[in-house]
Design a protein around this motif. Sequence first.
Motif, mmCIF file in Angstrom:
data_model
loop_
_atom_site.group_PDB
_atom_site.id
_atom_site.type_symbol
_atom_site.label_atom_id
_atom_site.label_comp_id
_atom_site.label_asym_id
_atom_site.label_seq_id
_atom_site.Cartn_x
_atom_site.Cartn_y
_atom_site.Cartn_z
ATOM 1 N N GLY A 144 -6.906 2.930 3.946
ATOM 2 C CA GLY A 144 -5.772 3.308 4.565
ATOM 3 C C GLY A 144 -5.665 4.927 4.649
ATOM 4 O O GLY A 144 -4.500 5.415 5.198
ATOM 5 N N HIS A 145 -6.403 5.459 3.614
ATOM 6 C CA HIS A 145 -6.617 7.017 3.778
ATOM 7 C C HIS A 145 -7.445 7.590 4.556
ATOM 8 O O HIS A 145 -7.929 8.828 4.243
ATOM 9 C CB HIS A 145 -6.348 7.348 2.265
ATOM 10 C CG HIS A 145 -4.938 7.029 1.573
ATOM 11 N ND1 HIS A 145 -4.006 7.533 1.951
ATOM 12 C CD2 HIS A 145 -4.938 5.710 0.766
ATOM 13 C CE1 HIS A 145 -2.850 6.635 1.307
ATOM 14 N NE2 HIS A 145 -3.704 5.792 0.543
ATOM 15 N N MET A 146 -8.265 6.862 5.441
ATOM 16 C CA MET A 146 -9.039 7.633 6.205
ATOM 17 C C MET A 146 -8.300 8.365 7.253
ATOM 18 O O MET A 146 -7.184 7.982 7.976
ATOM 19 C CB MET A 146 -10.114 6.759 6.859
ATOM 20 C CG MET A 146 -9.892 5.674 7.613
ATOM 21 S SD MET A 146 -11.041 4.389 8.496
ATOM 22 C CE MET A 146 -10.113 3.267 9.089
ATOM 23 N N GLY A 172 -2.239 12.610 8.412
ATOM 24 C CA GLY A 172 -2.972 11.787 9.529
ATOM 25 C C GLY A 172 -3.610 10.739 9.026
ATOM 26 O O GLY A 172 -4.469 9.841 9.751
ATOM 27 N N CYS A 173 -3.183 9.891 7.845
ATOM 28 C CA CYS A 173 -4.039 8.792 7.189
ATOM 29 C C CYS A 173 -3.591 7.486 8.224
ATOM 30 O O CYS A 173 -2.527 7.593 8.632
ATOM 31 C CB CYS A 173 -3.641 8.593 5.862
ATOM 32 S SG CYS A 173 -4.048 9.807 4.578
ATOM 33 N N PHE A 174 -4.797 6.884 8.025
ATOM 34 C CA PHE A 174 -4.642 5.491 8.936
ATOM 35 C C PHE A 174 -2.918 4.823 8.712
ATOM 36 O O PHE A 174 -2.586 4.341 9.505
ATOM 37 C CB PHE A 174 -6.001 4.746 8.620
ATOM 38 C CG PHE A 174 -5.903 3.196 9.114
ATOM 39 C CD1 PHE A 174 -5.424 3.255 10.587
ATOM 40 C CD2 PHE A 174 -6.249 2.029 8.534
ATOM 41 C CE1 PHE A 174 -5.519 1.993 11.168
ATOM 42 C CE2 PHE A 174 -6.527 0.937 9.247
ATOM 43 C CZ PHE A 174 -6.227 0.861 10.493
ATOM 44 N N PRO A 210 2.371 13.541 7.555
ATOM 45 C CA PRO A 210 1.875 13.702 5.994
ATOM 46 C C PRO A 210 1.838 12.329 5.521
ATOM 47 O O PRO A 210 2.685 11.280 5.735
ATOM 48 C CB PRO A 210 3.074 14.456 5.679
ATOM 49 C CG PRO A 210 3.861 15.341 6.868
ATOM 50 C CD PRO A 210 3.546 14.342 7.725
ATOM 51 N N CYS A 211 1.180 12.004 4.294
ATOM 52 C CA CYS A 211 0.809 11.044 3.550
ATOM 53 C C CYS A 211 1.132 10.983 2.245
ATOM 54 O O CYS A 211 0.860 12.314 1.836
ATOM 55 C CB CYS A 211 -0.461 10.514 3.702
ATOM 56 S SG CYS A 211 -0.823 9.003 3.022
ATOM 57 N N PRO A 212 1.780 10.287 1.525
ATOM 58 C CA PRO A 212 2.071 10.403 0.160
ATOM 59 C C PRO A 212 0.821 10.711 -0.983
ATOM 60 O O PRO A 212 0.981 11.604 -2.108
ATOM 61 C CB PRO A 212 2.511 9.264 -0.558
ATOM 62 C CG PRO A 212 3.150 8.539 0.667
ATOM 63 C CD PRO A 212 2.346 8.903 1.977
ATOM 64 N N CYS A 213 -0.456 10.455 -0.280
ATOM 65 C CA CYS A 213 -1.539 10.889 -0.872
ATOM 66 C C CYS A 213 -1.709 12.374 -0.930
ATOM 67 O O CYS A 213 -2.872 12.971 -1.681
ATOM 68 C CB CYS A 213 -2.807 10.373 -0.339
ATOM 69 S SG CYS A 213 -3.260 10.938 1.383
ATOM 70 N N GLY A 214 -1.019 13.206 -0.426
ATOM 71 C CA GLY A 214 -1.131 14.620 -0.242
ATOM 72 C C GLY A 214 -1.736 15.101 1.122
ATOM 73 O O GLY A 214 -2.009 16.419 1.328
#
Length: 320
Positions: free
Chosen positions: A166-168, A183-185, A176-180
């Motif tokens: 999910g974070h590739m 463009g995450c999947f 932006p993704c909550p992981c910081g």
Amino acid sequence: MAAKYYVGIDLGGMSAKAGLFDEGGKYLAKDTVKTSKSDGYAVTVKDLAGLVRSVCEKGGAAFSALSGVGIGSPGIIDGGAGKVVSWTNFGWEDKSLASDLSAQLGGVPVKISNDANAAALGEAKFGAGKKYTDSILITLGTGVGSGIILNGKIFEGFRGGAGEAGHMTIVVGGIPCPCGRRGCFEQYASATALLRDTKRAMFEHKDSAMWKIAPSPEQVDGRTSFTAAKEGDAAAQEGVKNYIMYLSEGILNLVNCFRPQAIIVGGGVSGQGDYLLEPVRKYVNEHLFVGFDRIPLAIICAALGNDAGIWGAYALALDA
Ligand SMILES: [Zn+2]
């Protein structure tokens, strides 16, 4: 020989669900206990031990015949070491969950893995992936969960950090993704992303048939754009096409790295069945790098639904 029993637990932030199985894979009973961050680690471990005992009782299995327990837990899980490396939402760090629960259960062996990995193992052993030794489960929900099964076993990577597809990155500098990162999947292929894009398309196309299906933005769900697309609505078809492109590109990245025999797609969006998966199959098989290998990749729907994690935890328990 006396019967042997196993318990598989799907641990979550709101509840832990347990299934009791016999050694032949018969699902005998199910039970649940509430979980909460405020309980703290020690109380949660005690509650899990209570859950194991209660599901045994419910299914009529003598506790002394319990041969193994498996747990699929959120967070980064080092299965080999039996440790929760970190579960951020519960504030757990470096917890020896397998041995701590085993001690509460009088020494019954306990095996743990990440919840998405456990679900992938469940589908691989007992669900849609039964025919295959190598498969990857992608769950399209709030985020994108994934688990990689190679040679019938979870590929965990160093300290359990692998399988976070999910974070590739799918778009450098993208959403932006909550992981910081950006463009995450999962910012393109999750149900959340689909909803966001459906609403945007509706505001850009006030004449779209999507407004008839969902007269207000609160009524938009994962089916809205698919239903309108099937009816021939151009804006919805464009949205679905984009969603399929991003989903396919993510799958392609995974397949080019691991070349499983099958990609198993789960989560609410997978309810679209072949309307979603047929164009994904076409896209992926056309763009697959391994041009010399003409055996097409299978892209199929998950079969176990919300129980995949419990089945996977049972598979872990068999191995305990
Ligand atoms: Zn991310």
